[in-house]
Design an enzyme around this catalytic site. Structure first.
Site, PDB file in Angstrom:
ATOM      1  N   GLN A  42      27.122  -5.148   3.581  1.00 13.38           N
ATOM      2  CA  GLN A  42      27.198  -6.496   3.025  1.00 13.38           C
ATOM      3  C   GLN A  42      29.032  -6.672   3.908  1.00 13.38           C
ATOM      4  O   GLN A  42      29.170  -5.817   4.270  1.00 13.38           O
ATOM      5  CB  GLN A  42      27.448  -7.068   1.783  1.00 13.38           C
ATOM      6  CG  GLN A  42      26.362  -6.905   0.688  1.00 13.38           C
ATOM      7  CD  GLN A  42      26.076  -7.682  -0.467  1.00 13.38           C
ATOM      8  OE1 GLN A  42      27.234  -7.938  -0.975  1.00 13.38           O
ATOM      9  NE2 GLN A  42      24.645  -7.993  -0.965  1.00 13.38           N
TER      10      GLN A  42
ATOM     11  N   MET B 169      48.754  10.785 -19.285  1.00 14.16           N
ATOM     12  CA  MET B 169      50.168  12.071 -18.233  1.00 14.16           C
ATOM     13  C   MET B 169      50.724  10.819 -17.870  1.00 14.16           C
ATOM     14  O   MET B 169      50.927   9.628 -17.852  1.00 14.16           O
ATOM     15  CB  MET B 169      49.557  12.548 -17.441  1.00 14.16           C
ATOM     16  CG  MET B 169      48.599  14.047 -17.417  1.00 14.16           C
ATOM     17  SD  MET B 169      48.402  14.924 -16.485  1.00 14.16           S
ATOM     18  CE  MET B 169      47.374  16.167 -17.354  1.00 14.16           C
ATOM     19  N   GLY B 170      51.995  11.427 -17.544  1.00 17.84           N
ATOM     20  CA  GLY B 170      52.932  10.644 -17.486  1.00 17.84           C
ATOM     21  C   GLY B 170      54.742  11.439 -18.451  1.00 17.84           C
ATOM     22  O   GLY B 170      55.032  11.037 -19.200  1.00 17.84           O
TER      23      GLY B 170
ATOM     24  N   GLY C  81      53.907  17.276  -5.272  1.00 15.33           N
ATOM     25  CA  GLY C  81      54.596  16.589  -5.710  1.00 15.33           C
ATOM     26  C   GLY C  81      55.842  16.390  -5.551  1.00 15.33           C
ATOM     27  O   GLY C  81      56.160  16.535  -4.414  1.00 15.33           O
TER      28      GLY C  81
ATOM     29  N   ASP D 211      51.241  11.122 -10.675  1.00 16.68           N
ATOM     30  CA  ASP D 211      52.498  10.543 -11.351  1.00 16.68           C
ATOM     31  C   ASP D 211      52.591   9.280 -11.138  1.00 16.68           C
ATOM     32  O   ASP D 211      53.057   8.330 -11.315  1.00 16.68           O
ATOM     33  CB  ASP D 211      53.245  11.051 -12.197  1.00 16.68           C
ATOM     34  CG  ASP D 211      52.527  12.754 -13.188  1.00 16.68           C
ATOM     35  OD1 ASP D 211      52.188  12.142 -13.437  1.00 16.68           O
ATOM     36  OD2 ASP D 211      53.294  13.941 -13.079  1.00 16.68           O
TER      37      ASP D 211
ATOM     38  N   GLU E 227      25.916  -6.502   7.573  1.00 14.92           N
ATOM     39  CA  GLU E 227      24.687  -6.736   7.675  1.00 14.92           C
ATOM     40  C   GLU E 227      24.291  -8.282   8.473  1.00 14.92           C
ATOM     41  O   GLU E 227      23.017  -8.505   9.141  1.00 14.92           O
ATOM     42  CB  GLU E 227      24.212  -7.413   6.684  1.00 14.92           C
ATOM     43  CG  GLU E 227      25.538  -8.512   5.797  1.00 14.92           C
ATOM     44  CD  GLU E 227      25.460  -9.270   4.533  1.00 14.92           C
ATOM     45  OE1 GLU E 227      24.993  -8.775   3.857  1.00 14.92           O
ATOM     46  OE2 GLU E 227      27.003 -10.289   4.915  1.00 14.92           O
TER      47      GLU E 227
ATOM     48  N   SER F 159      57.543  20.118  -5.428  1.00 18.29           N
ATOM     49  CA  SER F 159      56.850  20.541  -4.069  1.00 18.29           C
ATOM     50  C   SER F 159      57.442  20.132  -2.430  1.00 18.29           C
ATOM     51  O   SER F 159      58.021  20.640  -1.597  1.00 18.29           O
ATOM     52  CB  SER F 159      55.447  20.276  -3.675  1.00 18.29           C
ATOM     53  OG  SER F 159      54.498  20.408  -4.829  1.00 18.29           O
TER      54      SER F 159
ATOM     55  N   HIS G 145      23.169  -5.702  -4.048  1.00 16.51           N
ATOM     56  CA  HIS G 145      23.867  -6.544  -4.828  1.00 16.51           C
ATOM     57  C   HIS G 145      24.510  -5.346  -5.459  1.00 16.51           C
ATOM     58  O   HIS G 145      25.940  -5.772  -6.385  1.00 16.51           O
ATOM     59  CB  HIS G 145      22.839  -7.846  -5.686  1.00 16.51           C
ATOM     60  CG  HIS G 145      23.196  -9.320  -5.153  1.00 16.51           C
ATOM     61  ND1 HIS G 145      22.044  -9.169  -4.083  1.00 16.51           N
ATOM     62  CD2 HIS G 145      23.710 -10.502  -5.102  1.00 16.51           C
ATOM     63  CE1 HIS G 145      22.393 -10.618  -3.670  1.00 16.51           C
ATOM     64  NE2 HIS G 145      23.541 -11.172  -4.507  1.00 16.51           N
TER      65      HIS G 145
ATOM     66  N   ASN H 118      36.646  -9.483   2.154  1.00 13.58           N
ATOM     67  CA  ASN H 118      38.238  -9.145   2.039  1.00 13.58           C
ATOM     68  C   ASN H 118      37.418 -10.738   3.459  1.00 13.58           C
ATOM     69  O   ASN H 118      38.582  -9.400   4.753  1.00 13.58           O
ATOM     70  CB  ASN H 118      38.100  -8.418   2.705  1.00 13.58           C
ATOM     71  CG  ASN H 118      39.835  -7.823   2.189  1.00 13.58           C
ATOM     72  OD1 ASN H 118      40.629  -9.087   2.107  1.00 13.58           O
ATOM     73  ND2 ASN H 118      40.241  -7.326   2.961  1.00 13.58           N
TER      74      ASN H 118
END
Ligand code: ADP
Length: 782
Positions: A570, A195-196, A105, A153, A630, A108, A662, A528
């Protein structure tokens, strides 16, 4: 031999860090380098000894699906001091490590940047004090460091996502989805703390994904008197019939004077002022744990690969990079710059410069926040447009159901109401519309109310009902209905059929004036495969479903030790789902329709499996999975491939074919699909609005009056369907029902490299050509 690459994970652990380690180790080996794991973060670097160990190919097997970090992480006070960093420099040199990958993060990477900046001085000191000789340090004059952003975060400027943030968001959304049931049953209020400390990304995205009534984040404190504002909105929403009340609080929530706003205080306000039975739920460390979601698996893999590429490309003059992602494009930016910007954001909050902090986060964060505020309730007098600009906007779902269709509809309806438009739902697609006309109203065209749509925020499938029927099945009735219901604009949500429908309506404009209205498509397809975008809603939900399925299959494969599974994905004629799943689970290989399956390919794969099973003597706990789309081959079906592997294994192992079917549509939409649905739907309505008051001719003359919204590279764009540069003519493979250009195709090769199959193929034909050191170019995924 190439470089010796040291690798450490540091600071707060994040799901996906193990994916980084796996990708860096294997990519390093593939590129003739050596990889060294530095255990327990900077602590291992400072201490050296056996905290720095070489990692081999087999060491990281099966790591992709493991949460946390298996090479350990720690907070290391010693590294904050120069003496600690001096010891670290010595240990690197003694181990011959000349390149460093740091995944962590903000803290680091700040540490990494300090180390980089001091490097020359540290070497001088090591020589001056006699710790090392000038000859020893000479080969290490520059330290090549690459940073990877690993943090739940998502608090870095300059990148859309950090590794781990979407897994944490997934955990939060699952928890709040569960809270819905009890909250609705008892008409309760819930204050959910996430968190945050300095960054409200998790809280904001959770609020969007669950249609929370109110939100507190550190970088945008509420105005004074927020107690009344919050109670007023909650009361209005309750008066409209909302049975549950959800308030989301980031742990670092504060008011404009930097006074902490505690969850307990909010609960008291709701209880005392609204007499609401309210509970507090603090999600705590659960948010960090668990297996990484699909996004974090492919992101950590692609970014790990990019980190090795970036290291190998560095020259002494190039600034140390950090690997980023912008929409769909993985890239690099300057480590020092990124760290500086991120620190400035925190400093701005401390200095009460909240507007500046929000701008530094990135413009998209601001957009999300604005959008959230506009959709939380239906009461926004200042947002209402004048009567002349208000439109009757029809919303229709076309094609197969996909995760995100409902949240997109919810966002569109809420936004329409905020602006004063009339949202009209068409049920059951174009056939539903045609069945419903003046003489025979069947209720499939009607206005949607805010409360009804609000409940769709986390529902899977299609609440409106979707249908594959196209307008061409009855164009005159379709046009008649458009006129009958006085549609001023049409918002389509769906896949390739929706794309086709939009194209048909556009082309029929010369015959039917009813279609001379603005038309916009928000792609939603698990495969997609919609041209005009690299990401369709629902694809992330399906990916997660398939990845979870493969995890179970893999476990079974690893338990029996001698079984490989061929999983059928699929995706129609697009190999996206299969390839990205393969990348996210660390499959042996993937078969796609774009590439097809040859007998030679199968032979290599069977040889790979044979060698692999022989090598691990049944000790593999990872399980071996091949993913087959497929439609990858008409000849080599999933069952045939499994049978061929069985025949060739001669009893030494076996293979089974599995078809999840499915199941791949998934249950509730993933958080990524929810927040993208939200953002893209708002953009679509904004776009339709630009045509308010325009004449039919003006609309037809503007190519963008029939458009598809999409993520392309690092941008969100609306592209025209028609015209010489339109998506229909330039980007569509009509026969293949997919885009002409599919940027994820390069990932097939990566699947093979990271599974080790590429090495076997190279060994078989002695030809490294074509595999070499992988060059992802402008890697994009999704
Ligand atoms: P995160 O990386 O998750 O933000 P921390 O802020 O705890 O976590 O940082 C992790 C480690 O990085 C610290 O324990 C320390 O070793 C190192 N580090 C952080 N900030 C600095 C700094 N300014 N200089 C040197 N090292 C630092």
């Amino acid at each position: 031999m190439g470089k010796r690459i040291g690798l450490l994970t540091s600071g707060g652990d994040a799901p996906g860090m193990n994916g980084v380690v796996r990708a860096v180790v294997r990519m390093a080996i593939h590129c003739d380098c050596e990889a060294y794991g530095i255990y327990e973060g900077y602590e291992g670097l400072v201490q050296g000894g056996d905290m720095i160990r070489q990692l081999y190919w087999e060491d990281v097997r099966g790591w992709l699906l493991r949460g946390g970090t298996l090479i350990g992480s720690a907070r290391c006070a010693a590294f904050r001091e120069r003496a600690g960093r001096l010891a670290a420099a010595r240990n690197l040199i003694l181990n011959g490590i000349d390149a460093l990958v740091v995944c962590g993060g903000d803290g680091s990477l700040t540490g990494a940047d300090v180390f980089r900046a001091e490097w020359t001085g540290l070497l001088d000191e090591l020589v001056a004090t006699g710790t090392l000789t000038a000859e020893q340090v000479a080969p290490y004059a520059t330290l090549n460091i690459v940073g990877l952003l690993g943090s739940i975060d998502n608090d870095f400027s300059g990148t859309d996502a950090t590794i781990g943030c979407y897994s944490a968001l997934t955990r939060i959304c699952e928890a709040i989805d569960d809270v819905f049931d009890t909250a609705t049953s008892h008409r309760r209020g819930f204050v959910v703390e996430v968190m945050g400390r300095y960054c409200g990304w998790l809280a904001l995205m959770a609020a969007i994904s669950t249609a929370a009534d109110w939100l507190f984040i550190p970088e945008m404190p509420p105005r004074d008197g927020w107690e009344e504002d919050m109670c007023s909105i909650i009361t209005k929403n309750r008066d409209r019939g909302k049975r549950r009340t959800i308030v989301i609080v980031a742990e670092g929530a504060q008011d404009r004077n930097l006074n902490h706003i505690a969850s307990a205080k909010i609960k008291d306000i709701l209880t005392d002022r609204l007499h609401l039975d309210t509970r507090v739920s603090v999600l705590g460390h659960i948010q960090r744990g668990g297996p990484p979601c699909a996004y974090d698996r492919w992101l950590s893999t692609l970014q790990g690969v990019k980190a090795v590429e970036a290291l190998l490309a560095l020259t002494p003059d190039t600034p140390s990079p950090v690997v980023t992602i912008r929409e769909n494009t993985i890239g690099v930016s300057s480590l020092a710059e990124t760290v500086k910007l991120t620190q400035e954001t925190a400093a701005s909050i401390d200095a009460k410069q909240f507007d500046r902090a929000m701008t530094l986060r990135d413009s998209e964060f601001l957009d999300y926040h604005r959008g959230y505020r506009h959709l939380t309730t239906a009461d926004h007098p200042k947002m209402l447009l004048p009567d002349s600009q208000r439109m009757r906007i029809a919303i229709i779902h076309v094609g197969a159901p996909a995760g995100g269709m409902n949240p997109a509809t919810r966002a569109a309806v809420a936004y329409c109401l905020t602006k004063g438009h009339t949202p009209i739902a068409i049920h059951n697609g174009f056939p539903g519309l045609c069945r419903h006309h003046a003489d025979k109203p069947v209720g499939s065209v009607r206005e949607v109310k805010w409360l009804e749509a609000d409940n769709w925020v986390n529902e899977g499938g299609s609440e409106l009902g979707t249908n594959v029927g196209l307008p061409s099945e009855d164009m005159p009735t379709t046009a008649h209905c458009f006129e009958l219901y006085r549609f001023d604009a049409l918002f389509l949500i769906g896949g390739f059929e929706a794309f086709t429908a939009l194209s048909q309506l556009r082309m029929a404009r010369d015959r039917f004036p009813a279609f001379r209205i603005p038309l916009v498509l928000l792609p939603a397809a698990m495969s997609n495969n919609v041209p005009g975008t690299e990401y369709s809603l629902g694809s992330d939900t399906s990916l997660n479903a398939l990845v979870s399925f493969c995890d179970v299959v893999r476990q079974s494969a690893s338990s029996s030790r001698r079984c490989a599974f061929v999983v059928e994905a699929q995706g129609g004629k697009s190999g996206y789902l299969a390839t990205t799943t393969a990348l996210a689970i660390g499959a042996v290989t993937v078969y796609t329709p774009e590439q097809g399956i040859s007998i030679q390919r199968l032979t290599t794969d069977i040889t790979y499996l044979r060698q692999n099973f022989a090598l691990d003597h049944g000790a593999s706990r990872a399980g071996k999975v091949i993913v087959r789309n497929e439609r990858a081959s008409a000849t080599y079906s999933t069952a045939v491939i499994a049978q061929m592997i069985n025949d060739e294994a001669h009893g030494r192992f076996e293979a089974q074919g599995v078809v999840p079917g499915h199941f791949q549509q998934g249950g509730k939409p993933s958080p990524i699909d929810r927040i993208r649905a939200f953002r893209l739907a708002i953009r679509c309505i904004d776009h339709l609005e630009t045509f308010a008051g325009k004449s039919h001719q003006e609309i037809v003359d503007d190519d963008l009056s029939a458009a598809v919204i999409g993520i392309k590279g690092s941008h969100v764009l609306l592209s025209p369907m028609g015209g010489p540069a339109g998506v229909e003519a330039t980007e569509t493979d009509w026969e293949g029902r997919r885009p002409k250009h599919e940027p994820w195709l390069a990932h097939r090769k990566l699947v093979d490299i990271l599974s080790g199959r590429a090495a076997v193929e190279t060994g078989l034909n002695g030809d490294r050509e074509g595999w070499g050191c992988y060059d992802s170019g402008n890697s994009s995924s999704n």
